[in-house]
Design a protein around this motif. Structure first.
Motif, short mmCIF file in Angstrom:
data_model
loop_
_atom_site.label_atom_id
_atom_site.label_comp_id
_atom_site.label_asym_id
_atom_site.label_seq_id
_atom_site.Cartn_x
_atom_site.Cartn_y
_atom_site.Cartn_z
N ALA A 177 0.76 -1.27 0.06
CA ALA A 177 0.00 0.16 0.15
C ALA A 177 0.92 1.09 0.01
N GLU A 178 1.98 1.08 0.74
CA GLU A 178 2.77 2.24 0.83
C GLU A 178 4.25 1.90 0.41
N ILE A 179 4.65 2.77 -0.78
CA ILE A 179 5.91 2.56 -1.30
C ILE A 179 6.97 3.25 -0.66
N PRO A 180 8.21 2.61 -0.41
CA PRO A 180 9.14 3.53 0.18
C PRO A 180 9.73 4.59 -0.78
N ALA A 181 10.01 5.73 -0.23
CA ALA A 181 10.55 6.64 -1.10
C ALA A 181 12.20 6.27 -1.39
N ASP A 182 12.71 5.78 -0.68
CA ASP A 182 14.27 5.38 -0.57
C ASP A 182 14.31 3.92 -0.40
N ALA A 224 24.45 3.14 8.97
CA ALA A 224 24.90 4.34 8.50
C ALA A 224 25.69 4.24 7.26
N THR A 225 25.99 3.14 6.75
CA THR A 225 26.98 2.63 5.87
C THR A 225 26.06 1.90 4.67
N ALA A 226 24.80 1.63 4.97
CA ALA A 226 23.99 0.93 3.98
C ALA A 226 23.88 1.38 2.54
N LEU A 227 23.85 0.53 1.58
CA LEU A 227 24.16 0.91 0.22
C LEU A 227 22.43 1.36 -0.42
N ARG A 228 22.60 2.35 -0.95
CA ARG A 228 21.56 3.13 -1.45
C ARG A 228 21.00 2.41 -2.65
N PHE A 229 19.83 2.20 -3.05
CA PHE A 229 19.20 1.48 -4.37
C PHE A 229 19.19 2.69 -5.44
N LYS A 230 19.15 2.37 -6.67
CA LYS A 230 18.82 3.41 -7.72
C LYS A 230 17.34 3.19 -7.95
N PHE A 280 13.09 -0.40 -7.94
CA PHE A 280 14.49 -0.25 -7.38
C PHE A 280 15.63 -1.11 -7.99
N GLU A 281 16.74 -0.64 -7.98
CA GLU A 281 17.83 -1.65 -8.68
C GLU A 281 18.94 -1.17 -8.01
N ILE A 282 20.00 -2.44 -7.92
CA ILE A 282 21.29 -2.12 -7.51
C ILE A 282 22.23 -3.07 -7.92
N TYR A 283 23.63 -2.68 -8.38
CA TYR A 283 24.54 -3.47 -8.61
C TYR A 283 25.36 -3.78 -7.55
N THR A 284 25.72 -4.93 -7.05
CA THR A 284 26.64 -4.97 -5.64
C THR A 284 26.85 -6.59 -5.69
N ILE A 311 40.03 2.12 -17.84
CA ILE A 311 38.48 1.98 -18.35
C ILE A 311 37.43 1.54 -17.23
N ILE A 312 36.52 2.35 -17.10
CA ILE A 312 35.68 2.30 -15.97
C ILE A 312 34.30 2.13 -16.45
N VAL A 313 33.36 1.02 -15.85
CA VAL A 313 32.31 0.82 -16.27
C VAL A 313 31.33 1.19 -14.92
N ASN A 314 30.57 2.34 -14.95
CA ASN A 314 30.02 2.61 -13.66
C ASN A 314 28.43 2.22 -13.46
N PHE A 315 28.23 1.21 -12.81
CA PHE A 315 26.67 0.77 -12.65
C PHE A 315 26.39 1.27 -11.25
N SER A 316 26.98 2.30 -10.71
CA SER A 316 26.92 2.89 -9.23
C SER A 316 25.21 3.36 -9.01
N SER A 317 24.70 3.07 -7.99
CA SER A 317 23.51 3.74 -7.56
C SER A 317 23.42 5.14 -7.42
N THR A 318 24.77 5.95 -7.30
CA THR A 318 25.16 7.25 -7.02
C THR A 318 25.30 8.04 -8.08
N VAL A 319 25.10 7.49 -9.21
CA VAL A 319 25.11 8.22 -10.45
C VAL A 319 23.41 8.49 -11.23
#
Length: 379
Positions: free
Chosen positions: A157-162, A177-183, A190-194, A361-369
């Motif tokens: 019924a309620e979807i988390p904002a983050d 405090a060091t939890a990984l944030r999803f995109k 939501f999605e995360i590569y980890t 060469i860097i491939v960036n699938f980070s949730s921070t971008v």
């Protein structure tokens, strides 16, 4: 002079008398309202199969009467089937800011109310409702009430904002405090590569201790609990859909720089954490063709799905064809987008300076971008 003074005195007396009369009138404003006596709809015990995407419901009632004949404001109040409205689950003013004897409410809001009442997803249950009336001062509570029976859809019924990933099995560890944030990829997705190692993990609707926790049970996304991981560390793309309560895990076994002229992988990029694959000092040599030097490339992910079936995914440019990258290429040139397995289409082109040089060469699938991307730095 005496006459002017006398006239002024008389005006002051009249003004004070009028003010006193006005204050007395204000004190005697009537705020009495009769309670709502008749509810028109929905019918008592009406069954409603909720459709949070598009459904709406209308609640209507008889007008309440104010003793002074003035405007009455209305508020529709919801409670559990056994509730007495002393601590209601939810309330909402009627249409037109409380002035109408009608409330139009979305099925999405009713779904949230049903969730508060303890009715589970895909479950059925009853909600009690009534109408409170007032002049904006004294609220006259219910004299009548009705029930509606609702069936909740699949999903939350309620979807988390983050959304965050935490636990001993994660790259961030068990400290919130060091939890990984999803995109966030959609209204409810939501999605995360980890990577995940042996241990436990769960998903959190925030990075504070009072945030709601979620996990996976029988392949579905559920509230509470945690997931246990055994065996070797593996890299995954995790996709969570809160609307359809689906969790999709795809193992990423390798990320390769696919060189179009040779139709093969030029370099495999090691995973370095945080959704990033990187290779340093990788030699790049264009292919000599009769018409010149060919430099086209994209990226190929080798994957394994939850059923253990291997697969391949290609990530490349939004453009079917490109010019060579240079100092003026926009950031969007390097964005990583899902593309087909065509040998030539949707490829990038190395900068001229990269030929016969080593590159980082860097491939960036980070949730921070904001957009998944890549970079090539000529050494």
């Amino acid at each position: 002079m005496k006459r002017i003074y006398g006239n002024m005195l008389m005006l002051m007396v009249i003004s004070l008398t009028g003010l006193t009369f006005s204050c007395k009138k204000d004190k005697e404003i009537n705020t009495n309202v009769a309670p709502v006596a008749i509810l028109y709809g929905p019918d008592n015990n009406k069954y409603i199969k909720l459709d949070p995407k598009a459904g709406t419901q209308v609640f209507e009632w008889q007008q309440a009467r104010a003793e002074d004949g003035g405007l009455v404001l209305y508020e529709v109040v919801f409670d559990k089937e056994t509730g007495d409205f002393s601590n209601p689950l939810f309330s909402m003013v009627s249409d037109e800011k409380g002035q109408r004897t009608k409330l139009t409410i979305s099925d999405a809001d009713l779904n949230k109310i049903a969730n508060k009442a303890g009715i589970q997803a895909l479950g059925k249950g009853k909600l009690k409702w009534t109408v409170w009336a007032s002049k904006g001062v004294n609220v006259v509570k219910e004299s009548v009430s009705r029930l509606i029976e609702v069936e909740r859809p699949l999903g939350f019924a309620e979807i988390p904002a983050d959304l965050y990933l935490t636990g001993t099995a994660t790259e961030g560890g068990a400290d919130l405090a060091t939890a990984l944030r999803f995109k966030k990829t959609g209204v409810a997705s939501f999605e995360i590569y980890t990577s995940l190692k042996a241990g436990t993990y769960r998903f959190m609707g925030g990075n504070s201790a009072n945030a709601k926790a979620y996990s996976i049970a029988n392949g579905n996304l559920v509230e509470g609990g945690e997931v246990t991981v055994t065996g070797a560390t593996k890299v995954y793309r995790i996709r969570l859909d809160f609307e359809n309560v689906v969790a999709t895990y795809t193992e990423i076994t390798s990320v390769g720089l696919w060189f179009a002229p040779n139709n093969n992988i030029m370099h495999v990029l090691p995973y370095t954490g945080g959704g990033i694959w990187k290779i340093a000092n990788a030699p790049v040599v264009f292919r000599q063709e009769s018409w010149g030097r060919d430099e086209r490339y994209k990226f190929r992910l080798s994957t394994v799905n939850a059923a253990g079936t291997p697969g391949v995914e290609n990530f490349g440019s939004s453009n079917r064809d490109n010019q060579r990258a240079d100092a003026n290429s926009p950031a969007s040139y390097f964005y990583l987008l899902p593309v087909d397995n065509s040998q030539w289409d949707n490829t990038y082109k190395f900068a001229t300076a990269a030929d016969n040089k080593n590159c980082d060469i860097i491939v960036n699938f980070s949730s921070t971008v904001s957009n998944y991307t890549h970079s090539v730095t000529v050494k």
